[in-house]
Design an enzyme around this catalytic site. Structure first.
Site, PDB file in Angstrom:
ATOM      1  N   TYR A   1     -11.488   9.053  -0.562  1.00 37.89           N
ATOM      2  CA  TYR A   1     -11.116   8.326  -1.704  1.00 37.89           C
ATOM      3  C   TYR A   1     -12.084   8.251  -2.805  1.00 37.89           C
ATOM      4  O   TYR A   1     -12.081   7.844  -3.879  1.00 37.89           O
ATOM      5  CB  TYR A   1     -10.816   6.806  -1.258  1.00 37.89           C
ATOM      6  CG  TYR A   1      -9.502   6.705  -0.269  1.00 37.89           C
ATOM      7  CD1 TYR A   1      -8.327   7.156  -0.724  1.00 37.89           C
ATOM      8  CD2 TYR A   1     -10.041   6.785   1.167  1.00 37.89           C
ATOM      9  CE1 TYR A   1      -7.201   7.187   0.125  1.00 37.89           C
ATOM     10  CE2 TYR A   1      -8.871   6.888   2.119  1.00 37.89           C
ATOM     11  CZ  TYR A   1      -7.713   7.200   1.694  1.00 37.89           C
ATOM     12  OH  TYR A   1      -6.674   7.182   2.588  1.00 37.89           O
TER      13      TYR A   1
ATOM     14  N   ASP B   1       0.632  -1.155   0.199  1.00 36.89           N
ATOM     15  CA  ASP B   1       0.052  -0.046  -0.121  1.00 36.89           C
ATOM     16  C   ASP B   1       0.887   1.418   0.009  1.00 36.89           C
ATOM     17  O   ASP B   1       0.272   2.426  -0.139  1.00 36.89           O
ATOM     18  CB  ASP B   1      -1.190   0.100   1.098  1.00 36.89           C
ATOM     19  CG  ASP B   1      -0.509  -0.093   2.489  1.00 36.89           C
ATOM     20  OD1 ASP B   1       0.950  -0.026   2.636  1.00 36.89           O
ATOM     21  OD2 ASP B   1      -1.093  -0.066   3.499  1.00 36.89           O
TER      22      ASP B   1
ATOM     23  N   HIS C   1      -0.434   7.977   9.330  1.00 40.88           N
ATOM     24  CA  HIS C   1      -0.053   6.397   9.452  1.00 40.88           C
ATOM     25  C   HIS C   1       1.325   6.396   9.585  1.00 40.88           C
ATOM     26  O   HIS C   1       2.066   5.300  10.457  1.00 40.88           O
ATOM     27  CB  HIS C   1      -0.649   5.587   8.709  1.00 40.88           C
ATOM     28  CG  HIS C   1      -1.988   5.679   8.765  1.00 40.88           C
ATOM     29  ND1 HIS C   1      -2.866   5.244   9.954  1.00 40.88           N
ATOM     30  CD2 HIS C   1      -2.972   5.657   7.712  1.00 40.88           C
ATOM     31  CE1 HIS C   1      -4.048   5.271   9.592  1.00 40.88           C
ATOM     32  NE2 HIS C   1      -4.277   5.761   8.214  1.00 40.88           N
TER      33      HIS C   1
ATOM     34  N   ASP D   1     -12.846  10.388   4.523  1.00 40.07           N
ATOM     35  CA  ASP D   1     -13.128   9.096   4.214  1.00 40.07           C
ATOM     36  C   ASP D   1     -14.556   8.494   5.050  1.00 40.07           C
ATOM     37  O   ASP D   1     -14.845   7.199   5.164  1.00 40.07           O
ATOM     38  CB  ASP D   1     -12.059   8.019   4.270  1.00 40.07           C
ATOM     39  CG  ASP D   1     -10.989   8.280   5.433  1.00 40.07           C
ATOM     40  OD1 ASP D   1     -11.285   9.111   6.446  1.00 40.07           O
ATOM     41  OD2 ASP D   1     -10.134   7.611   5.538  1.00 40.07           O
TER      42      ASP D   1
ATOM     43  N   ASP E   1     -10.325  11.735  10.943  1.00 42.42           N
ATOM     44  CA  ASP E   1     -10.246  10.682   9.720  1.00 42.42           C
ATOM     45  C   ASP E   1     -10.994   9.277  10.168  1.00 42.42           C
ATOM     46  O   ASP E   1     -11.229   8.961  11.356  1.00 42.42           O
ATOM     47  CB  ASP E   1      -8.912  10.227   9.543  1.00 42.42           C
ATOM     48  CG  ASP E   1      -8.486   9.622   8.256  1.00 42.42           C
ATOM     49  OD1 ASP E   1      -8.166  10.197   7.205  1.00 42.42           O
ATOM     50  OD2 ASP E   1      -8.799   8.481   8.195  1.00 42.42           O
TER      51      ASP E   1
ATOM     52  N   GLY F   1       0.065   2.563   5.257  1.00 41.95           N
ATOM     53  CA  GLY F   1      -1.043   3.139   4.888  1.00 41.95           C
ATOM     54  C   GLY F   1      -1.421   4.319   4.020  1.00 41.95           C
ATOM     55  O   GLY F   1      -1.924   5.341   4.465  1.00 41.95           O
TER      56      GLY F   1
ATOM     57  N   HIS G   1      -9.639   6.350   9.847  1.00 43.90           N
ATOM     58  CA  HIS G   1      -8.779   5.636  10.305  1.00 43.90           C
ATOM     59  C   HIS G   1      -8.199   5.949  11.582  1.00 43.90           C
ATOM     60  O   HIS G   1      -7.799   7.349  11.869  1.00 43.90           O
ATOM     61  CB  HIS G   1      -7.970   5.199   9.331  1.00 43.90           C
ATOM     62  CG  HIS G   1      -8.272   4.477   8.058  1.00 43.90           C
ATOM     63  ND1 HIS G   1      -8.831   5.177   7.099  1.00 43.90           N
ATOM     64  CD2 HIS G   1      -8.644   3.197   7.737  1.00 43.90           C
ATOM     65  CE1 HIS G   1      -9.457   4.354   6.199  1.00 43.90           C
ATOM     66  NE2 HIS G   1      -8.980   3.096   6.439  1.00 43.90           N
TER      67      HIS G   1
END
Length: 377
Positions: free
Chosen positions: A306, A101, A143, A267, A178, A151, A180
């Protein structure tokens, strides 16, 4: 869209700083995960003429020395090496998190240095008193670890921004909205009581990065200075704002921050391919307004997002919130206009997915956090 009652930056007349240059947007466009996203965001902000009400500042590129305030020399040197060679199969890359990723594509070091420089430039504007709010929508890559990409994040610009702000501001609050968990930022400051990290995020078995349960509270001197709010799928604006306000009210009273860094990854918004939360920009905007009413030096960063058109909608709306401007529902004609079909409006409608967040569970989490914050002195 919901009207901000008054300019969110009322009480001080300095316009927000907006980090932008054509070169900067062009290099940010190159990230494989979000191609051309930076251009879409800037073009929509420009289409609504919001850039005219902000102080546009061209970002500097972060130096090796600046990046090494957090990242290890070995990691930065390796990133530079593979970036120059476009070597995706270097044997050492795996230990540095490069691959899958975080592919080691050609020019990735220049991209990382540009993003890091954007956030450091924004932080320096706050230190120099040029503004009370500084915006870098292309930042927020939360991240990355000191010696490892993770990430989609090669450089942790949020950490670099916080470290720069620490030159002037004694206590810094990092708030991460976020989808995440902001694991890289939390890890960087887990042992200090000078930076409090607060992250609202999806927490579910197998969901990246797998950390950020409410029992993760920091370590050593930093124990109770990490606040994690684990949330399940389907949450909508009203409940999310209730959680965010409840937590931030307690955090502000306990920690008394002198500056804020706010990561606003999009996101969480309905329509994102992550297909998890069911938010709209209005809900995130209310959280943003809550932070802005403290009238502290505030660094605003982007992050995930995204569904590119919805991310541009979200961050443009939030820029309007910062400026206290109501934006027309109709997307103005501009370069990326066709991406906003079929309705061509700024609003985002939540989908019909169920909300998996039980009220009693949310209350349990809030009570737990409130109890922990009693230890913050």
């Amino acid at each position: 869209m919901e009207m901000p009652e008054e300019p969110a930056n009322s009480g001080h007349s300095l316009p927000p700083v907006y980090i932008y240059s054509p070169e900067y947007v062009s290099i940010c466009d190159s990230l494989v995960k979000v191609p051309k996203r930076a251009s879409m965001v800037h073009s929509l902000i420009e289409a609504y003429a919001l850039h005219k009400q902000m102080r546009i500042v061209k970002p500097k590129v972060a130096s090796m020395e600046e990046m090494a305030t957090f990242h290890t020399d070995a990691y930065l040197q390796h990133l530079q090496k593979v970036s120059q060679e476009g070597d995706e199969d270097h044997p050492d890359s795996i230990e540095y998190g490069l691959g899958y990723d975080c592919p080691a594509t050609e020019g990735i070091f220049d991209y990382a240095a540009a993003i890091g420089g954007g956030t450091i430039t924004a932080a320096q504007c706050l230190i120099d008193g040029k503004c009370k709010v500084a915006i870098n929508w292309s930042g927020g890559w939360h991240h990355a670890k000191k010696d490892e990409a993770s990430g989609f994040c090669y450089l942790n610009d949020a950490v670099l921004g916080i470290l720069r702000l620490r030159r002037k501001f004694d206590r810094i609050l990092y708030v991460d909205l976020d989808l995440h968990h902001g694991d890289g930022v939390e890890d960087a400051f887990s042992f200090t009581s000078k930076v409090m990290t607060v992250s609202l995020h999806k927490f579910s078995p197998g969901f990246f990065p797998g950390t950020g349960d409410m029992s993760d509270v920091g370590l050593g001197k930093g124990r109770y200075y990490s606040v994690n709010v684990p949330i399940q799928d389907g949450i909508q604006d009203e409940k999310y704002y209730h959680i965010c306000e409840s937590v931030l009210k307690e955090v502000y009273q306990a920690f008394n921050p002198k500056a804020v860094v706010l990561q606003l990854g999009a996101d969480t918004i309905a329509g994102d391919p992550m297909c998890s939360f069911n938010m709209t920009p209005v809900g995130i905007g209310k959280c943003l307004k809550y932070v802005l009413q403290w009238q502290l030096a505030t660094l605003i960063l982007g992050g995930g997002g995204y569904n590119l058109a919805n991310t541009a909608r979200c961050w443009t709306y939030l820029t309007g919130v910062i400026l206290g401007k109501t934006l027309s529902s109709e997307i103005p004609d501009h370069e990326f206009f066709t991406a906003y079909g079929p309705d061509y409006v700024l609003e985002i409608t939540p989908s019909c997915r169920p909300d998996r967040n039980e009220p009693h569970r949310i209350q349990q989490i809030l009570n737990y956090i409130k109890g922990n914050l009693k230890h913050v002195v």
